[in-house]
Design an enzyme around this catalytic site. Structure first.
Site, PDB file in Angstrom:
ATOM      1  N   PRO A  85       0.824  -1.216   0.000  1.00 43.14           N
ATOM      2  CA  PRO A  85       0.000   0.000   0.000  1.00 43.14           C
ATOM      3  C   PRO A  85       0.860   1.268   0.000  1.00 43.14           C
ATOM      4  O   PRO A  85       0.386   2.345  -0.340  1.00 43.14           O
ATOM      5  CB  PRO A  85      -0.833  -0.122   1.284  1.00 43.14           C
ATOM      6  CG  PRO A  85      -0.164  -1.162   2.112  1.00 43.14           C
ATOM      7  CD  PRO A  85       0.607  -2.036   1.187  1.00 43.14           C
ATOM      8  N   GLU A 112       3.090  -7.287   8.526  1.00 45.24           N
ATOM      9  CA  GLU A 112       3.323  -5.846   8.341  1.00 45.24           C
ATOM     10  C   GLU A 112       4.165  -5.561   7.104  1.00 45.24           C
ATOM     11  O   GLU A 112       4.555  -4.420   6.862  1.00 45.24           O
ATOM     12  CB  GLU A 112       3.989  -5.243   9.584  1.00 45.24           C
ATOM     13  CG  GLU A 112       3.087  -5.186  10.802  1.00 45.24           C
ATOM     14  CD  GLU A 112       1.747  -4.518  10.512  1.00 45.24           C
ATOM     15  OE1 GLU A 112       1.719  -3.459   9.858  1.00 45.24           O
ATOM     16  OE2 GLU A 112       0.714  -5.071  10.931  1.00 45.24           O
ATOM     17  N   ARG A 154      -3.830  -9.495 -20.026  1.00 37.49           N
ATOM     18  CA  ARG A 154      -4.881  -9.313 -21.041  1.00 37.49           C
ATOM     19  C   ARG A 154      -4.441  -8.378 -22.170  1.00 37.49           C
ATOM     20  O   ARG A 154      -5.068  -8.330 -23.216  1.00 37.49           O
ATOM     21  CB  ARG A 154      -6.198  -8.842 -20.402  1.00 37.49           C
ATOM     22  CG  ARG A 154      -6.206  -7.420 -19.931  1.00 37.49           C
ATOM     23  CD  ARG A 154      -7.442  -7.116 -19.113  1.00 37.49           C
ATOM     24  NE  ARG A 154      -8.668  -6.991 -19.903  1.00 37.49           N
ATOM     25  CZ  ARG A 154      -9.020  -5.923 -20.598  1.00 37.49           C
ATOM     26  NH1 ARG A 154      -8.217  -4.875 -20.641  1.00 37.49           N
ATOM     27  NH2 ARG A 154     -10.146  -5.868 -21.261  1.00 37.49           N
ATOM     28  N   ASP A 169     -11.279   0.068 -24.052  1.00 39.72           N
ATOM     29  CA  ASP A 169     -11.619   0.016 -22.630  1.00 39.72           C
ATOM     30  C   ASP A 169     -11.388   1.361 -21.945  1.00 39.72           C
ATOM     31  O   ASP A 169     -10.671   2.217 -22.468  1.00 39.72           O
ATOM     32  CB  ASP A 169     -10.728  -1.014 -21.922  1.00 39.72           C
ATOM     33  CG  ASP A 169     -11.188  -2.430 -22.194  1.00 39.72           C
ATOM     34  OD1 ASP A 169     -12.392  -2.627 -22.413  1.00 39.72           O
ATOM     35  OD2 ASP A 169     -10.328  -3.328 -22.182  1.00 39.72           O
TER      36      ASP A 169
HETATM   37  C1  LIG Z   1      -1.307  -5.721   6.048  1.00 39.09           C
HETATM   38  S1  LIG Z   1      -0.367  -5.360   4.605  1.00 39.09           S
HETATM   39  C2  LIG Z   1       0.972  -4.422   5.273  1.00 39.09           C
HETATM   40  C3  LIG Z   1       0.672  -2.963   5.381  1.00 39.09           C
HETATM   41  C4  LIG Z   1       1.869  -2.140   5.800  1.00 39.09           C
HETATM   42  N1  LIG Z   1       2.130  -2.339   7.191  1.00 39.09           N
HETATM   43  C5  LIG Z   1       1.565  -0.672   5.534  1.00 39.09           C
HETATM   44  O1  LIG Z   1       0.886  -0.066   6.348  1.00 39.09           O
HETATM   45  O2  LIG Z   1       1.984  -0.145   4.495  1.00 39.09           O
HETATM   46  C6  LIG Z   1       0.352  -6.893   4.180  1.00 39.09           C
HETATM   47  C7  LIG Z   1       0.702  -7.062   2.725  1.00 39.09           C
HETATM   48  O3  LIG Z   1      -0.479  -6.934   1.949  1.00 39.09           O
HETATM   49  C8  LIG Z   1      -0.161  -6.417   0.676  1.00 39.09           C
HETATM   50  N2  LIG Z   1      -0.981  -5.216   0.439  1.00 39.09           N
HETATM   51  C9  LIG Z   1      -1.850  -4.672   1.307  1.00 39.09           C
HETATM   52  N3  LIG Z   1      -2.472  -3.621   0.779  1.00 39.09           N
HETATM   53  C10 LIG Z   1      -2.010  -3.482  -0.480  1.00 39.09           C
HETATM   54  C11 LIG Z   1      -2.269  -2.566  -1.531  1.00 39.09           C
HETATM   55  N4  LIG Z   1      -3.132  -1.563  -1.396  1.00 39.09           N
HETATM   56  N5  LIG Z   1      -1.607  -2.721  -2.683  1.00 39.09           N
HETATM   57  C12 LIG Z   1      -0.717  -3.716  -2.844  1.00 39.09           C
HETATM   58  N6  LIG Z   1      -0.433  -4.623  -1.875  1.00 39.09           N
HETATM   59  C13 LIG Z   1      -1.062  -4.513  -0.705  1.00 39.09           C
HETATM   60  C14 LIG Z   1       1.337  -6.151   0.653  1.00 39.09           C
HETATM   61  O4  LIG Z   1       1.972  -7.267   0.072  1.00 39.09           O
HETATM   62  C15 LIG Z   1       1.668  -6.061   2.132  1.00 39.09           C
HETATM   63  O5  LIG Z   1       3.003  -6.398   2.397  1.00 39.09           O
END
Ligand SMILES: C[S@@+](CC[C@H](N)C(=O)[O-])C[C@H]1O[C@@H](n2cnc3c(N)ncnc32)[C@H](O)[C@@H]1O
Length: 239
Positions: A85, A112, A154, A169
């Site tokens: 994220p 995390e 795709r 698209d």
């Molecule tokens: C609970 S999340 C970790 C969040 C991190 N502690 C932060 O606040 O940025 C666990 C995993 O989910 C994935 N993930 C969660 N949200 C995501 C998003 N919006 N985009 C891409 N991957 C995501 C990533 O691989 C991340 O390492």
């Protein structure tokens, strides 16, 4: 194109083998390998995480498991993609750019996230992109990776039944696509817009552009170019 995905839940990626992506695998257009990160653990509990330095809640994925895994799975000419994220937003343009690559490797985080040194180290020899699916937090990277792979694959030649369909698209011309209709002409008191039945291709194209603009203005004004600021020509004007 070759796709490698590393996860502690490899079965999460099973849907990659269904429908159009499954057909792309069968036709040899893509090769998909999913790896269980726990194969690179070296303790009896097969641990992949540990508590964070500096304190705080949750666990962080260990560099001494991820590092050897990526050394093996991610060759120097691959693009290493880290869903997070905290990454730059994934867009249609990202998918278009990735669709020209030969080899993508995805590292799915959990808990995390992954110790940052894993990617700082990998970046010494491969290209690394930390990418977000959107402004929300998922439990793990698998769902984000599925979405990113689907959007990318795709766009490869021969994957969609109609090769022109992705050119029309949403986002391909910077706008959202307008509404679509099929038979019957009347359904539950709602009619297909008459212009679509007119057979006049120029009129239909104009109508579709207007609808796309209207929808984009209403739902995603951020996609439209900024309106020209006429006050900039007359900075002294206040009324
Ligand atoms: C609970 S999340 C970790 C969040 C991190 N502690 C932060 O606040 O940025 C666990 C995993 O989910 C994935 N993930 C969660 N949200 C995501 C998003 N919006 N985009 C891409 N991957 C995501 C990533 O691989 C991340 O390492």
């Amino acid at each position: 194109m070759r796709l490698d995905v590393v996860s502690i839940f490899p079965e999460y990626l099973d849907p990659l083998r269904v429908a159009l992506l499954g057909k792309a695998i069968d036709a040899g257009r893509i090769t998909v390998a999913v790896h269980d990160l726990r194969n690179w653990t070296h303790d009896v509990h097969r641990s992949v995480d540990d508590s964070p330095y500096g304190g705080g809640p949750g666990m962080v994925m260990k560099p001494d498991v991820w590092g050897p895994c990526l050394d093996e799975v991610c060759p120097d000419d691959a693009l290493l993609i880290v869903p997070t994220p905290a990454g730059v937003p994934f867009t249609q343009e990202t998918a278009r750019r990735w669709s020209t690559e030969q080899h993508l490797v995805f590292a799915c985080g959990r808990y995390e996230g992954i110790d940052q040194r894993v990617f700082d180290d990998a970046a010494r020899r491969v290209r690394v992109e930390e990418v977000s699916l959107g402004d929300f937090v998922l439990i793990g990277g698998e769902v984000a990776v599925m979405a990113m792979i689907e959007a990318t694959v795709r766009l490869l030649d021969g994957v969609l039944g109609n090769p022109r369909s992705h050119q029309e698209d949403s986002f391909s011309d910077g706008l959202l696509e307008g509404p679509s209709y099929t038979r019957p002409v009347s359904w539950r008191g709602l009619d297909v817009p008459p212009v679509l039945l007119s057979g006049d291709h120029a009129k239909v194209a104009r109508w579709r552009t207007e609808q796309a603009l209207e929808r984009t203005r209403a739902r995603r004004p951020d996609l439209l170019p900024d309106p020209v600021d006429s006050s900039a020509d007359h900075p002294g004007d206040t009324d």
